[in-house]
Design a protein around this motif. Structure first.
Motif, PDB file in Angstrom:
ATOM      1  N   ARG A 118      23.533  46.421  39.873  1.00 26.23           N
ATOM      2  CA  ARG A 118      22.127  46.153  39.561  1.00 26.23           C
ATOM      3  C   ARG A 118      21.468  47.340  38.867  1.00 26.23           C
ATOM      4  N   PHE A 119      21.741  48.550  39.363  1.00 27.10           N
ATOM      5  CA  PHE A 119      21.140  49.744  38.770  1.00 27.10           C
ATOM      6  C   PHE A 119      21.644  49.976  37.351  1.00 27.10           C
ATOM      7  N   GLY A 120      22.949  49.970  37.178  1.00 24.09           N
ATOM      8  CA  GLY A 120      23.524  50.221  35.860  1.00 24.09           C
ATOM      9  C   GLY A 120      23.117  49.182  34.834  1.00 24.09           C
ATOM     10  N   THR A 121      23.101  47.912  35.239  1.00 27.30           N
ATOM     11  CA  THR A 121      22.717  46.837  34.324  1.00 27.30           C
ATOM     12  C   THR A 121      21.263  46.972  33.900  1.00 27.30           C
ATOM     13  N   ALA A 122      20.381  47.214  34.866  1.00 27.73           N
ATOM     14  CA  ALA A 122      18.958  47.367  34.546  1.00 27.73           C
ATOM     15  C   ALA A 122      18.732  48.570  33.643  1.00 27.73           C
ATOM     16  N   LEU A 123      19.429  49.660  33.913  1.00 29.15           N
ATOM     17  CA  LEU A 123      19.284  50.876  33.107  1.00 29.15           C
ATOM     18  C   LEU A 123      19.771  50.644  31.684  1.00 29.15           C
ATOM     19  N   ALA A 124      20.938  50.030  31.547  1.00 26.76           N
ATOM     20  CA  ALA A 124      21.517  49.797  30.219  1.00 26.76           C
ATOM     21  C   ALA A 124      20.646  48.876  29.368  1.00 26.76           C
ATOM     22  N   THR A 125      20.198  47.779  29.946  1.00 29.33           N
ATOM     23  CA  THR A 125      19.398  46.815  29.179  1.00 29.33           C
ATOM     24  C   THR A 125      18.034  47.372  28.817  1.00 29.33           C
ATOM     25  N   GLU A 126      17.441  48.145  29.714  1.00 24.74           N
ATOM     26  CA  GLU A 126      16.121  48.715  29.426  1.00 24.74           C
ATOM     27  C   GLU A 126      16.212  49.783  28.344  1.00 24.74           C
ATOM     28  N   LEU A 127      17.229  50.639  28.401  1.00 28.79           N
ATOM     29  CA  LEU A 127      17.402  51.659  27.369  1.00 28.79           C
ATOM     30  C   LEU A 127      17.608  51.024  26.000  1.00 28.79           C
ATOM     31  N   CYS A 128      18.368  49.952  25.976  1.00 32.23           N
ATOM     32  CA  CYS A 128      18.603  49.256  24.710  1.00 32.23           C
ATOM     33  C   CYS A 128      17.306  48.603  24.212  1.00 32.23           C
ATOM     34  N   ALA A 129      16.536  48.024  25.120  1.00 33.95           N
ATOM     35  CA  ALA A 129      15.267  47.402  24.756  1.00 33.95           C
ATOM     36  C   ALA A 129      14.291  48.435  24.202  1.00 33.95           C
ATOM     37  N   LEU A 130      14.438  49.681  24.638  1.00 28.79           N
ATOM     38  CA  LEU A 130      13.576  50.762  24.155  1.00 28.79           C
ATOM     39  C   LEU A 130      14.031  51.314  22.803  1.00 28.79           C
TER      40      LEU A 130
END
Length: 216
Positions: free
Chosen positions: A11-23
């Motif tokens: 959950r942590f890694g997925t949320a971090l990866a997708t948010e960084l990409c969205a940014l």
């Protein structure tokens, strides 16, 4: 734009990866589980199935070329430590590690990880602050010592100016904004007088001084 290598897609890694990409950043997300990689593939720049415990796998992905590598798999201390060690030995410029215990944190620090995070613990602390004081509306932790807090304006502040209240000297806090409805007054001067229509004040300071204000 920065480049990130995210290892471990819980959950942590997925949320971090997708948010960084969205940014707008470049993100390579990898995990040993093909299902997890497939689930996130359309939301990141690149994705890969691989065992980061193998230094050759990390070398083939160009781990040393990313601005930051995050070891987001924190459940297995041994695997987490080995991955972090591989990254450091490969010359990754910045390595961040997720820990789930004090022992885990100390091991990562000994390896030389640049930053160790406790996502669950940090979120719990934020929630505790908000639950403990109903006046807290928003809380942003800048570091271990400093935070920005948005809180309801104390009733005794209404009709008095920032300089009259002596906020900076008495509380050692900086008022960086005052909100009234949808309007925000940024960096109000020392002569700013709090009005009954003002909703919230945003202050920046040391956590211990913010806590002292909350306990007033």
């Amino acid at each position: 734009m920065k480049s990130f290598l995210i290892i471990g897609l819980g959950r942590f890694g997925t949320a971090l990866a997708t948010e960084l990409c969205a940014l707008g950043h470049e993100v390579l997300a990898m995990d040993l589980d093909a299902g997890r990689v497939q689930a996130v593939a359309d939301q990141v720049t690149h994705s890969a199935v691989g065992d980061a415990r193998d230094p050759e796998v990390l070398r083939s992905l160009g781990a040393r070329n990313f601005d930051c590598a995050v070891v987001a798999s924190g459940t297995d201390l041994g695997s987490s430590a080995l991955i972090a060690l591989n990254l450091k030995e490969l010359g990754a410029p910045r390595v961040v590690g997720k820990a789930n215990s004090l022992v885990h944190s100390k091991v990562l620090e000994k390896i030389g990880v640049d930053l160790v995070v406790f996502p669950e613990q940090e979120e719990a602390l934020r929630l505790a602050r908000r639950l403990a004081d109903g006046d807290i509306l928003n809380f942003i932790e800048l570091s271990e010592e400093y935070s920005i807090v948005e809180r309801l304006i104390p009733q005794e502040w209404v009709g008095r100016s920032i300089v009259e209240l002596d906020i900076r000297a008495r509380w050692k806090l900086n008022v960086i904004a005052v909100r009234r409805g949808e309007e925000m007054t940024i960096a109000p001067g020392r002569d700013y007088v709090f009005q009954s229509g003002d909703d919230c004040v945003v202050v920046l300071g040391r956590n211990e001084d913010i806590d002292r204000l909350e306990r007033r």
